[in-house]
Each structure stands twice: as C-alpha cells, then as structure tokens.
Design a protein around this motif. Sequence first.
Motif, mmCIF file in Angstrom:
data_model
loop_
_atom_site.group_PDB
_atom_site.id
_atom_site.type_symbol
_atom_site.label_atom_id
_atom_site.label_comp_id
_atom_site.label_asym_id
_atom_site.label_seq_id
_atom_site.Cartn_x
_atom_site.Cartn_y
_atom_site.Cartn_z
ATOM 1 N N PHE A 1 7.542 -1.980 -7.880
ATOM 2 C CA PHE A 1 7.858 -2.283 -6.553
ATOM 3 C C PHE A 1 7.237 -3.597 -5.969
ATOM 4 C CE2 PHE A 1 9.654 -1.571 -2.424
ATOM 5 C CZ PHE A 1 8.828 -1.903 -1.514
ATOM 6 N N VAL A 2 8.174 -4.363 -5.377
ATOM 7 C CA VAL A 2 7.765 -5.575 -4.807
ATOM 8 C C VAL A 2 8.049 -5.591 -3.409
ATOM 9 C CG1 VAL A 2 7.879 -8.096 -4.776
ATOM 10 C CG2 VAL A 2 8.093 -6.793 -7.013
ATOM 11 N N ALA A 3 9.248 -5.209 -3.058
ATOM 12 C CA ALA A 3 9.895 -5.348 -1.541
ATOM 13 C C ALA A 3 11.075 -4.572 -1.185
ATOM 14 C CB ALA A 3 9.793 -6.707 -1.109
ATOM 15 N N ALA A 4 11.232 -4.124 -0.123
ATOM 16 C CA ALA A 4 12.476 -3.610 0.291
ATOM 17 C C ALA A 4 12.915 -3.957 1.513
ATOM 18 C CB ALA A 4 12.252 -2.057 0.187
ATOM 19 N N ILE A 5 14.343 -3.795 1.785
ATOM 20 C CA ILE A 5 14.533 -4.023 3.376
ATOM 21 C C ILE A 5 15.719 -2.915 3.600
ATOM 22 C CG2 ILE A 5 16.372 -5.715 2.440
ATOM 23 C CD1 ILE A 5 15.898 -7.316 4.962
ATOM 24 N N SER A 6 15.917 -2.450 4.728
ATOM 25 C CA SER A 6 16.826 -1.592 5.142
ATOM 26 C C SER A 6 18.154 -2.427 4.954
ATOM 27 C CB SER A 6 16.702 -0.991 6.431
ATOM 28 O OG SER A 6 16.381 -1.946 7.560
ATOM 29 N N TRP A 7 19.539 -1.731 4.772
ATOM 30 C CA TRP A 7 20.604 -2.326 4.570
ATOM 31 C C TRP A 7 21.065 -2.516 6.013
ATOM 32 C CZ3 TRP A 7 22.475 -5.375 1.301
ATOM 33 C CH2 TRP A 7 24.011 -5.583 1.432
ATOM 34 N N ARG A 8 20.782 -1.965 6.877
ATOM 35 C CA ARG A 8 21.311 -1.880 8.541
ATOM 36 C C ARG A 8 19.875 -1.785 9.180
ATOM 37 N NH1 ARG A 8 25.011 0.905 5.746
ATOM 38 N NH2 ARG A 8 23.708 2.820 5.561
ATOM 39 N N GLY A 9 19.610 -2.665 10.047
ATOM 40 C CA GLY A 9 18.472 -2.692 10.884
ATOM 41 C C GLY A 9 17.377 -3.752 10.199
ATOM 42 N N SER A 10 16.289 -3.634 10.593
ATOM 43 C CA SER A 10 15.342 -4.676 10.402
ATOM 44 C C SER A 10 14.188 -4.322 9.429
ATOM 45 C CB SER A 10 14.988 -5.666 11.497
ATOM 46 O OG SER A 10 14.249 -4.600 12.337
ATOM 47 N N ARG A 11 13.995 -3.134 9.061
ATOM 48 C CA ARG A 11 12.832 -2.659 8.762
ATOM 49 C C ARG A 11 12.684 -3.086 7.008
ATOM 50 N NH1 ARG A 11 12.325 3.719 8.648
ATOM 51 N NH2 ARG A 11 10.259 3.049 8.290
ATOM 52 N N THR A 12 11.469 -3.505 6.975
ATOM 53 C CA THR A 12 10.829 -4.102 5.381
ATOM 54 C C THR A 12 9.813 -3.536 5.140
ATOM 55 O OG1 THR A 12 9.655 -5.806 6.605
ATOM 56 C CG2 THR A 12 12.042 -6.425 5.979
ATOM 57 N N ALA A 13 9.469 -3.436 3.875
ATOM 58 C CA ALA A 13 8.212 -2.808 3.196
ATOM 59 C C ALA A 13 7.912 -4.053 2.015
ATOM 60 C CB ALA A 13 8.630 -1.688 2.606
ATOM 61 N N TYR A 14 6.648 -3.951 1.843
ATOM 62 C CA TYR A 14 6.220 -4.887 0.842
ATOM 63 C C TYR A 14 4.816 -4.334 -0.129
ATOM 64 C CZ TYR A 14 8.343 -8.566 3.186
ATOM 65 O OH TYR A 14 9.474 -9.443 3.859
ATOM 66 N N VAL A 15 4.724 -4.520 -1.297
ATOM 67 C CA VAL A 15 3.455 -4.305 -2.151
ATOM 68 C C VAL A 15 2.359 -5.114 -1.612
ATOM 69 C CG1 VAL A 15 4.049 -5.705 -3.914
ATOM 70 C CG2 VAL A 15 2.482 -3.715 -4.221
ATOM 71 N N ASP A 16 1.125 -4.772 -1.434
ATOM 72 C CA ASP A 16 0.151 -5.320 -0.871
ATOM 73 C C ASP A 16 -0.147 -6.690 -1.779
ATOM 74 O OD1 ASP A 16 -2.099 -2.515 -0.160
ATOM 75 O OD2 ASP A 16 -0.704 -3.467 0.897
ATOM 76 N N SER A 17 0.034 -6.820 -3.021
ATOM 77 C CA SER A 17 -0.277 -8.196 -3.794
ATOM 78 C C SER A 17 0.771 -9.362 -3.248
ATOM 79 C CB SER A 17 -0.204 -8.082 -4.981
ATOM 80 O OG SER A 17 1.220 -7.560 -5.431
ATOM 81 N N VAL A 18 1.904 -8.769 -2.416
ATOM 82 C CA VAL A 18 2.791 -10.233 -2.006
ATOM 83 C C VAL A 18 3.008 -10.275 -0.605
ATOM 84 C CG1 VAL A 18 4.236 -9.665 -4.160
ATOM 85 C CG2 VAL A 18 5.076 -8.851 -1.782
ATOM 86 N N LYS A 19 2.321 -9.519 0.405
ATOM 87 C CA LYS A 19 2.177 -9.665 1.616
ATOM 88 C C LYS A 19 1.933 -11.171 1.969
ATOM 89 C CE LYS A 19 1.973 -4.848 2.949
ATOM 90 N NZ LYS A 19 1.110 -3.873 3.614
ATOM 91 N N GLY A 20 2.644 -11.802 3.124
ATOM 92 C CA GLY A 20 2.113 -13.011 3.500
ATOM 93 C C GLY A 20 2.817 -14.146 2.646
ATOM 94 N N ARG A 21 3.282 -13.646 1.271
ATOM 95 C CA ARG A 21 3.489 -14.789 0.307
ATOM 96 C C ARG A 21 5.205 -14.553 0.326
ATOM 97 N NH1 ARG A 21 2.180 -14.826 -4.794
ATOM 98 N NH2 ARG A 21 1.770 -12.784 -5.241
ATOM 99 N N PHE A 22 5.544 -13.263 0.073
ATOM 100 C CA PHE A 22 6.941 -13.030 -0.253
ATOM 101 C C PHE A 22 7.549 -12.530 1.341
ATOM 102 C CE2 PHE A 22 6.828 -11.953 -4.991
ATOM 103 C CZ PHE A 22 5.991 -13.497 -5.392
ATOM 104 N N THR A 23 8.852 -12.972 1.182
ATOM 105 C CA THR A 23 9.655 -12.456 2.519
ATOM 106 C C THR A 23 11.257 -11.861 1.894
ATOM 107 O OG1 THR A 23 8.712 -13.948 3.955
ATOM 108 C CG2 THR A 23 10.894 -13.079 4.492
#
Length: 123
Positions: free
Chosen positions: A46-68
């Motif tokens: 897993f790298v990242a995810a985003i809700s299809w509606r709304g604004s929730r996101t999730a990231y794996v720790d290793s990419v936080k601050g680098r990936f959006t």
Amino acid sequence: VQLQAFGGGLVQAGGFLTLSCAASGRTLSIDTMGWFCQAPEKEREFVAAISWRGSRTAYVDSVKGRFTVSRDNAKNTVYLQMNSLKPEDTAVYYCAADHTPIGSTSALRYRYWGQGTLVTVSS
C-alpha cells in the motif's frame, strides 16, 4: 470498473513524477481509490488512498510528506504526485478501487486494478 494508470518513467533521485489513474464504468460503486507499488521479488504494498467522495486520504509512513494523492471527479481520475523520489521508490505502481473503507491497506480489499506503470528512480 475499469482503471487505466499511466505516468511512470525514469527519474533521478530527488526528482518528481505524477501518476494518473482514470476510472470508467460503474464508478458509483467506488468508495476508495488506492495506489500500491510492487518492487521486484516483493509483495504488492500500500502507498496511498483517497476517498472517491469527500476528502479523506491515507498514506504509508514512508511516503508521508513526499507523496500527495488527489482526485478530479469531473475527470474520474486520481493522481499520485510523487516528490523527493528515492531509489527505494522504484517499483511498478498500480491503482486500485473498490467499495472499501479509506483505511483499507491490504491489496485483498480491492477488486479493481489498473495495469501498472513502472517508476524507476536512479541514484
């Protein structure tokens, strides 16, 4: 649901890339769009995810601050902006989608997958 990912390539360490994933078909059934990566001889992670509606996101720790991760619903497209890339980011990146909660980090929770796009980061 059909997914098509593109945007990979070769980049030097410290550089950036933007991946795109276009969704088509029964997109109303999607709750979450995710990005995963798979390096040679490793499991899909897993790298990242985003809700299809709304604004929730999730990231794996290793990419936080680098990936959006972001979304354009008008285009049914999700993006993964990758900055400050490192050689260890080298992998095939896949987008995925399903009717699953934003916290789903297991690849088993996603039924729909794009074809993968290769990201190579040189040192």
